[in-house]
Design a protein around this motif. Structure first.
Motif, PDB file in Angstrom:
ATOM      1  N   THR A 253       0.823  -1.213   0.000  1.00 54.20           N
ATOM      2  CA  THR A 253       0.000   0.000   0.000  1.00 54.20           C
ATOM      3  C   THR A 253       0.853   1.258   0.000  1.00 54.20           C
ATOM      4  OG1 THR A 253      -0.153  -0.133   2.403  1.00 54.20           O
ATOM      5  CG2 THR A 253      -1.957  -1.085   1.142  1.00 54.20           C
TER       6      THR A 253
ATOM      7  N   HIS B 111       2.459   1.479  -3.700  1.00 50.71           N
ATOM      8  CA  HIS B 111       1.480   1.814  -4.749  1.00 50.71           C
ATOM      9  C   HIS B 111       0.630   3.019  -4.367  1.00 50.71           C
ATOM     10  CE1 HIS B 111       2.202  -1.387  -7.559  1.00 50.71           C
ATOM     11  NE2 HIS B 111       2.030  -2.325  -6.639  1.00 50.71           N
ATOM     12  N   GLY B 112       0.049   2.977  -3.154  1.00 47.05           N
ATOM     13  CA  GLY B 112      -0.918   3.996  -2.755  1.00 47.05           C
ATOM     14  C   GLY B 112      -0.319   5.366  -2.525  1.00 47.05           C
TER      15      GLY B 112
ATOM     16  N   SER C  70       0.013   1.360 -10.433  1.00 45.97           N
ATOM     17  CA  SER C  70      -0.289   1.629  -9.027  1.00 45.97           C
ATOM     18  C   SER C  70      -1.752   1.990  -8.822  1.00 45.97           C
ATOM     19  CB  SER C  70       0.613   2.744  -8.484  1.00 45.97           C
ATOM     20  OG  SER C  70       1.944   2.289  -8.395  1.00 45.97           O
TER      21      SER C  70
ATOM     22  N   THR D  28      -3.999  -0.130  -6.373  1.00 49.23           N
ATOM     23  CA  THR D  28      -4.682   0.530  -5.253  1.00 49.23           C
ATOM     24  C   THR D  28      -6.185   0.292  -5.322  1.00 49.23           C
ATOM     25  OG1 THR D  28      -2.955   2.217  -5.179  1.00 49.23           O
ATOM     26  CG2 THR D  28      -5.021   2.734  -4.069  1.00 49.23           C
ATOM     27  N   LEU D  29      -6.779   0.426  -6.495  1.00 48.85           N
ATOM     28  CA  LEU D  29      -8.210   0.145  -6.646  1.00 48.85           C
ATOM     29  C   LEU D  29      -8.511  -1.311  -6.293  1.00 48.85           C
ATOM     30  CD1 LEU D  29      -9.006   2.119  -9.926  1.00 48.85           C
ATOM     31  CD2 LEU D  29      -9.731   2.692  -7.590  1.00 48.85           C
ATOM     32  N   SER D  30      -7.617  -2.211  -6.660  1.00 49.21           N
ATOM     33  CA  SER D  30      -7.825  -3.635  -6.376  1.00 49.21           C
ATOM     34  C   SER D  30      -7.785  -3.924  -4.889  1.00 49.21           C
ATOM     35  CB  SER D  30      -6.769  -4.484  -7.091  1.00 49.21           C
ATOM     36  OG  SER D  30      -6.882  -4.336  -8.474  1.00 49.21           O
ATOM     37  N   PHE D  31      -6.759  -3.426  -4.178  1.00 48.45           N
ATOM     38  CA  PHE D  31      -6.702  -3.756  -2.757  1.00 48.45           C
ATOM     39  C   PHE D  31      -7.734  -3.001  -1.947  1.00 48.45           C
ATOM     40  CE2 PHE D  31      -2.748  -0.999  -2.847  1.00 48.45           C
ATOM     41  CZ  PHE D  31      -3.197   0.032  -2.040  1.00 48.45           C
ATOM     42  N   MET D  32      -8.114  -1.824  -2.368  1.00 45.57           N
ATOM     43  CA  MET D  32      -9.185  -1.120  -1.657  1.00 45.57           C
ATOM     44  C   MET D  32     -10.518  -1.845  -1.849  1.00 45.57           C
ATOM     45  SD  MET D  32      -7.871   1.349   0.015  1.00 45.57           S
ATOM     46  CE  MET D  32      -9.273   2.333   0.464  1.00 45.57           C
ATOM     47  N   THR D  33     -10.792  -2.275  -3.077  1.00 50.50           N
ATOM     48  CA  THR D  33     -12.027  -3.021  -3.345  1.00 50.50           C
ATOM     49  C   THR D  33     -12.051  -4.322  -2.552  1.00 50.50           C
ATOM     50  OG1 THR D  33     -12.188  -2.054  -5.552  1.00 50.50           O
ATOM     51  CG2 THR D  33     -13.432  -4.082  -5.164  1.00 50.50           C
TER      52      THR D  33
ATOM     53  N   GLY E  48     -10.563  -4.944   0.226  1.00 50.87           N
ATOM     54  CA  GLY E  48     -10.780  -4.600   1.635  1.00 50.87           C
ATOM     55  C   GLY E  48     -12.237  -4.272   1.922  1.00 50.87           C
ATOM     56  N   PHE E  49     -12.863  -3.478   1.054  1.00 50.73           N
ATOM     57  CA  PHE E  49     -14.278  -3.137   1.244  1.00 50.73           C
ATOM     58  C   PHE E  49     -15.148  -4.383   1.227  1.00 50.73           C
ATOM     59  CE2 PHE E  49     -13.335   1.152  -0.997  1.00 50.73           C
ATOM     60  CZ  PHE E  49     -12.874   1.699   0.187  1.00 50.73           C
TER      61      PHE E  49
END
Length: 145
Positions: A105, A108-109, A120, A124-129, A131-132
């Motif tokens: 994070t 990339h973030g 990145s 970032t969109l992938s790991f945030m999604t 996580g949600f």
């Protein structure tokens, strides 16, 4: 769901984010390297000559910083509501994810997005999604652990 307004600290959060951003930018400008923690730590697993000291110094700084903070004030109270086996599984999943995603994070973030890296942004969109979705499933579908 309710918001704990006593824990809502936008100015402290803004200051912390600004410090992280400035530190990452300085690290890139001075050393020409990305301040991605998984890459810094991973570089110590297969060390290269002349590439060890700065990595150890960086990680030591992260470990020593809370001790220095204690000289100024008390550390905030931390509460973790997960069992040790759950934390181990979570840590392993994060480690696997950083390998598949070619970074963590922070890499990339913080660093990747500031460089306008498309890779990145997707990471970032992938790991945030992920996580949600994970939080939604754990809290609302399974009723929590």
């Amino acid at each position: 769901m309710s918001i704990d307004w006593n824990a809502f600290t936008p100015w402290a959060s803004l200051a912390g984010g600004a410090l992280i951003g400035v530190a990452a930018a300085m690290f890139l400008l001075v050393n020409g390297r990305i301040a991605g923690i998984s890459g810094i730590l991973g570089g110590l697993l297969v060390p290269k000559s002349g590439d060890i000291a700065w990595r150890v110094a960086f990680l030591a700084g992260m470990l020593i910083a809370p001790s220095v903070w204690l000289l100024v004030t008390a550390l905030p109270q931390a509460q973790i509501d997960a069992s040790y086996p759950m934390l181990v599984v979570a840590g392993l999943l994060v480690g696997i994810g950083t390998r598949y995603g070619s970074g963590c994070t922070s890499g990339h973030g913080v660093c990747g997005l500031s460089r306008l890296s498309m890779r990145s942004l997707i990471a970032t969109l992938s790991f945030m999604t992920a996580g949600f979705v994970t939080v939604y499933v754990v809290v609302h579908v399974t009723g929590g652990f």
